[in-house]
Design an enzyme around this catalytic site. Structure first.
Site, PDB file in Angstrom:
ATOM      1  N   HIS A 187      46.150   8.000-121.208  1.00  0.00           N
ATOM      2  CA  HIS A 187      46.847   8.093-122.495  1.00  0.00           C
ATOM      3  C   HIS A 187      47.913   9.189-122.459  1.00  0.00           C
ATOM      4  O   HIS A 187      47.945  10.014-121.543  1.00  0.00           O
ATOM      5  CB  HIS A 187      45.862   8.381-123.631  1.00  0.00           C
ATOM      6  CG  HIS A 187      45.060   7.185-124.052  1.00  0.00           C
ATOM      7  ND1 HIS A 187      43.883   6.839-123.443  1.00  0.00           N
ATOM      8  CD2 HIS A 187      45.293   6.246-125.012  1.00  0.00           C
ATOM      9  CE1 HIS A 187      43.405   5.738-124.009  1.00  0.00           C
ATOM     10  NE2 HIS A 187      44.240   5.370-124.961  1.00  0.00           N
ATOM     11  N   LYS A 234      47.063  13.113-126.898  1.00  0.00           N
ATOM     12  CA  LYS A 234      45.753  12.623-127.330  1.00  0.00           C
ATOM     13  C   LYS A 234      44.730  13.742-127.228  1.00  0.00           C
ATOM     14  O   LYS A 234      44.634  14.429-126.204  1.00  0.00           O
ATOM     15  CB  LYS A 234      45.316  11.427-126.477  1.00  0.00           C
ATOM     16  CG  LYS A 234      44.025  10.772-126.974  1.00  0.00           C
ATOM     17  CD  LYS A 234      43.782   9.450-126.271  1.00  0.00           C
ATOM     18  CE  LYS A 234      42.460   8.808-126.701  1.00  0.00           C
ATOM     19  NZ  LYS A 234      42.433   8.519-128.152  1.00  0.00           N
TER      20      LYS A 234
END
Length: 239
Positions: free
Chosen positions: A132, A136
């Site tokens: 990600h 995040k």
């Protein structure tokens, strides 16, 4: 016209959700984030559905709003504790509720495929890798945890969150979970099955957050046609 509020409305997901709700004909009557989240407890107007892509700390306010107004809740908040998930399930006794770590139809298909392959290739080594963007905050991702549950529904197998040093031979039955962070990656999930002289890898790549937004708003529309209860994404969309 159905009405909606957005919780976590100042975040990237929240802004996209607001735009998609309007595009799909919803009347968006409020947007709430850290600066006005407490309004949900008593002052926020009633809406048919609350779409929540906020943070775990906001859940008490989301629950208070839903109990006060009877609104359906579509939650995509990740990083919730088991106790917080239990609170959402309990809300489903009176409200329509769905929680999913990922609202992509492709990821829903990946979960199903993962469960099938895990049963078919029982005894193979399994490693789950999720990637990600660098903003995040939780790891492993909620989707990676859902894939883990697809591989090991009973939760009995040992899970290794990374390896370092002289770790010895791989423990039979263990599942590796690995989180990679960098750049602007919307989300990539891989489930590797390793056998003798062969490997099967199931992969899903998201190229934008819009796929999650589209799925969440589609779930909101379907949820409003259901009876009160706690739903998962697969059941709501494919059941």
């Amino acid at each position: 016209m159905a009405s909606a509020i957005v919780i976590g409305g100042n975040g990237r997901m929240g802004r996209l959700v607001r735009e998609e709700l309007l595009a799909k004909g919803f009347d968006v009557v409020g947007s709430y984030d850290v600066d006005n989240i407490e309004e949900l407890d008593a002052a926020a107007p009633a809406a048919d559905v609350a779409v929540d892509f906020s943070a775990p700390a906001s859940l008490p306010h989301t629950l208070a709003y839903a109990r006060r107004t009877g609104a359906a809740v579509v939650s995509g908040t990740t990083g919730l504790s088991p106790q917080q998930l239990d609170e959402l399930r309990a809300l489903g006794e009176k409200n329509r509720v769905i929680w999913a770590s990922n609202y992509s139809l492709g990821v829903a298909a990946l979960r199903r495929a993962t469960a099938l392959v895990a049963r078919t290739l029982a005894g193979w080594d399994v490693e789950i890798v999720e990637t990600h963007h660098n903003q995040k905050v939780d790891a492993p991702s909620g989707t990676a945890k859902a894939l883990l549950a697809a591989v090991d529904p009973t939760g009995e197998r040992p899970v290794v969150g990374g390896r370092e040093g002289i770790v010895g031979a791989r423990v039979p039955g263990e599942i590796g979970m690995h989180a990679v962070r960098g750049g602007t990656v919307a989300g990539t999930h891989e489930v590797h099955f390793f056998g003798t002289d062969e490997e099967v890898c199931l992969t899903h790549r998201a190229t934008s957050r819009q796929i999650f937004v589209t799925g969440a708003v589609a779930a909101a529309t379907r949820l409003l046609a259901r009876e009160p209860g706690f739903y998962d994404f697969d059941t709501l969309m494919f059941g």
